[in-house]
Write an enzyme that holds these catalytic residues in place. Structure first.
Site, short mmCIF file in Angstrom:
data_model
loop_
_atom_site.label_atom_id
_atom_site.label_comp_id
_atom_site.label_asym_id
_atom_site.label_seq_id
_atom_site.Cartn_x
_atom_site.Cartn_y
_atom_site.Cartn_z
N ASN A 1 -5.47 5.74 -2.21
CA ASN A 1 -4.94 6.21 -0.93
C ASN A 1 -4.43 7.64 -0.99
OD1 ASN A 1 -5.64 4.04 0.63
ND2 ASN A 1 -3.70 2.97 0.35
N GLU B 1 -5.56 -1.83 -8.37
CA GLU B 1 -4.70 -0.83 -8.98
C GLU B 1 -3.48 -1.57 -9.55
OE1 GLU B 1 -5.60 3.14 -6.27
OE2 GLU B 1 -4.00 1.81 -5.64
N SER C 1 0.83 -1.21 0.00
CA SER C 1 0.00 0.00 0.00
C SER C 1 0.86 1.25 0.00
CB SER C 1 -0.88 0.04 1.25
OG SER C 1 -1.74 -1.04 1.29
N HIS D 1 -2.43 -3.78 -6.47
CA HIS D 1 -2.95 -3.34 -5.18
C HIS D 1 -4.44 -3.65 -5.06
CE1 HIS D 1 -3.70 0.11 -2.13
NE2 HIS D 1 -3.22 -0.94 -1.51
N1 NAD Z 1 -4.98 -4.82 5.20
C1 NAD Z 1 -5.36 -4.08 4.17
O1 NAD Z 1 -6.43 -3.48 4.18
C2 NAD Z 1 -4.47 -3.96 2.96
C3 NAD Z 1 -5.00 -3.44 1.78
C4 NAD Z 1 -4.21 -3.37 0.63
C5 NAD Z 1 -2.89 -3.76 0.71
N2 NAD Z 1 -2.36 -4.24 1.88
C6 NAD Z 1 -0.95 -4.68 1.86
O2 NAD Z 1 -0.92 -6.09 1.89
C7 NAD Z 1 0.23 -6.54 2.60
C8 NAD Z 1 -0.21 -7.45 3.74
O3 NAD Z 1 -1.11 -6.79 4.55
P1 NAD Z 1 -2.11 -7.59 5.53
O4 NAD Z 1 -2.98 -6.58 6.16
O5 NAD Z 1 -2.70 -8.74 4.82
O6 NAD Z 1 -1.05 -8.12 6.63
P2 NAD Z 1 -1.17 -9.34 7.65
O7 NAD Z 1 -0.22 -9.01 8.76
O8 NAD Z 1 -2.57 -9.64 7.97
O9 NAD Z 1 -0.60 -10.59 6.84
C9 NAD Z 1 0.75 -10.69 6.47
C10 NAD Z 1 1.14 -12.17 6.43
O10 NAD Z 1 2.48 -12.24 5.94
C11 NAD Z 1 3.16 -13.25 6.66
N3 NAD Z 1 4.59 -13.01 6.55
C12 NAD Z 1 5.33 -12.08 7.19
N4 NAD Z 1 6.62 -12.15 6.80
C13 NAD Z 1 6.68 -13.13 5.90
C14 NAD Z 1 7.74 -13.68 5.12
N5 NAD Z 1 8.98 -13.21 5.23
N6 NAD Z 1 7.44 -14.67 4.26
C15 NAD Z 1 6.17 -15.13 4.14
N7 NAD Z 1 5.14 -14.67 4.87
C16 NAD Z 1 5.40 -13.68 5.73
C17 NAD Z 1 2.62 -13.16 8.07
O11 NAD Z 1 2.81 -14.39 8.74
C18 NAD Z 1 1.14 -12.85 7.82
O12 NAD Z 1 0.37 -14.02 7.75
C19 NAD Z 1 0.99 -5.30 3.02
O13 NAD Z 1 1.96 -5.01 2.04
C20 NAD Z 1 -0.11 -4.23 3.03
O14 NAD Z 1 0.43 -2.94 2.79
C21 NAD Z 1 -3.13 -4.36 3.00
#
Ligand code: NAD
Length: 380
Positions: A177, A139, A106, A127
């Site tokens: 965003n 995106e 993000s 995205h």
């Molecule tokens: N939450 C949202 O609303 C949202 C929306 C769009 C984009 N994002 C992006 O998506 C990504 C993840 O966000 P999220 O909210 O799902 O996070 P989250 O913390 O819920 O999930 C992340 C997962 O990644 C795993 N992880 C961490 N390090 C790792 C590694 N080295 N190898 C493999 N797995 C690993 C963790 O165990 C966890 O299960 C981020 O880049 C965030 O910016 C999030």
């Protein structure tokens, strides 16, 4: 986010491997999908056969080597540049050269993520919006390094997955965003100036504006820690442009642990995940002062329109994609540029100039595009 993205790809018939370093995360992902699909059967949206097909398309793996034969890897791990780059290095070592690596980041630039690769032309931003299976928008963000072939392939993949793809320049916040910042920022500013309370501002945006949630309800829903952090990142990335300045009010709530729905208290108080209306009876009473509500809506709306116009002015995306992104990614009732046409470009310029006249802050500068369009009597 990874679980949701896997569901989308598997539903489209792709063979998917979900990789996570935490066994528990994989288990939760598998259980969550089962629940979601059972609910879809109850709603008669899919049948038992389709559920089995979707689940049959997904494997849960804890060894990165299992991704060796992937054509496309969508990374959705922790938002940390170094950790993400470390995973890409390992992927590159085991995958074929043409395999595409996409990131769901993000806030990080796609160029900075691609820079760690031997073949940076294979990297792109994809995205998704939360919850990914429900929100149509993706995106698509090519970095300066990304090859046209990779971009074309991802545009087609997103369409095959029945999602709405919008091309965005690799700039902070991409489209949504960035353009959505005033929804929170201007609402907070109006509150800080003492013009209205949280409930009145929320009702104005919801009832008069047609937004699904008011800004304060939405900030509580997203989490004041998360929402503050996004604003702060965008502000820093834009070299401290005052238009994106974060708010002390929200920072204090985050510091206090009043994160919103998830902690039971934020701008509102919550009971079992819902706003405790006994603590906020004004919510039920409806809008007390229609004129004040209109002023609030107009001020937030014109700041949103100005941001959308400036994103177009700076070629972040096409006008069509800027409008699509806000309706398909965050459920805005109308595209902001379409809304600008309806209100009239002259109205937008005059409102921005009124705000600038009042505050003499750069935050309220009118987009040059709106000014030219007013002069030349144009529409978006
Ligand atoms: N939450 C949202 O609303 C949202 C929306 C769009 C984009 N994002 C992006 O998506 C990504 C993840 O966000 P999220 O909210 O799902 O996070 P989250 O913390 O819920 O999930 C992340 C997962 O990644 C795993 N992880 C961490 N390090 C790792 C590694 N080295 N190898 C493999 N797995 C690993 C963790 O165990 C966890 O299960 C981020 O880049 C965030 O910016 C999030």
């Amino acid at each position: 986010m990874g679980s949701g993205i896997a569901q989308i790809a598997a539903t489209a018939g792709c063979s998917v491997k979900v990789f996570d370093t935490q066994e528990k995360a994989l288990k939760t992902s598998e259980e969550k999908l089962d629940k979601v699909l059972k609910r879809l059967i109850e709603k008669e949206r899919i049948g038992e056969t389709e559920k089995n097909l979707i689940q049959g398309n997904i494997q849960y793996v804890q060894d990165l080597d299992a991704l060796a034969d992937a054509d496309l890897t969508i990374e959705a791990i922790i938002e940390d540049l170094k950790i993400k780059q470390g995973v890409y290095k390992k992927l590159e070592a085991i995958q074929k050269k043409e395999a595409i690596i996409a990131s769901n980041t993000s806030s990080l630039s796609i160029a900075s993520l691609a820079a760690s690769l031997e073949n940076p032309e294979r990297m792109i931003g994809m995205h998704f919006f939360n919850p990914a299976p429900l929100m149509p928008l993706v995106e698509i963000i090519p970095a300066v390094q990304t090859s046209q072939k990779v971009t074309d392939k991802i545009i087609n993949t997103v369409a095959d997955w029945k999602k709405v793809g919008c091309l965005a320049k690799d700039t902070p916040g991409f489209i949504v965003n960035r353009v959505a910042r005033p929804f929170y920022g201007e609402a907070l500013r109006i509150y800080e100036e003492g013009i209205a309370d949280v409930v009145t501002i929320d009702l104005a945006l919801k009832e008069l504006g047609g937004f699904r949630m008011g800004p304060f309800q939405l900030m509580d829903f997203i989490g004041n820690d998360v929402n503050y952090k996004v604003t702060e990142t965008v502000f820093k990335e834009f070299y401290y442009d005052p238009r994106y300045k974060p708010s002390f009010t929200q920072k204090r709530l985050a510091e206090a642990g009043y994160l919103g729905r998830k902690t039971g208290k934020g701008f509102y108080e919550y009971k079992e995940g819902k706003i405790d209306t006994s603590k906020h009876p004004e919510l039920e009473a409806g809008l007390p002062d229609k004129m004040l509500a209109q002023q609030i809506l107009d001020r937030v709306l014109v700041m949103l329109i100005n941001e959308a116009a400036d994103a177009l002015f700076l070629n972040v995306a096409t006008a069509k994609d800027i409008d699509l992104a806000m309706t398909k990614g965050v459920n805005y009732p109308k595209g902001l540029l379409t809304w600008a046409n309806e209100k009239g470009i002259a109205w937008c310029v005059d409102k921005m100039d009124d705000l600038y006249e009042t505050f003499h802050e750069d935050r309220y500068r009118c987009s040059p595009l709106l000014r030219v369009m007013k002069k030349e009597n144009q529409k978006f």
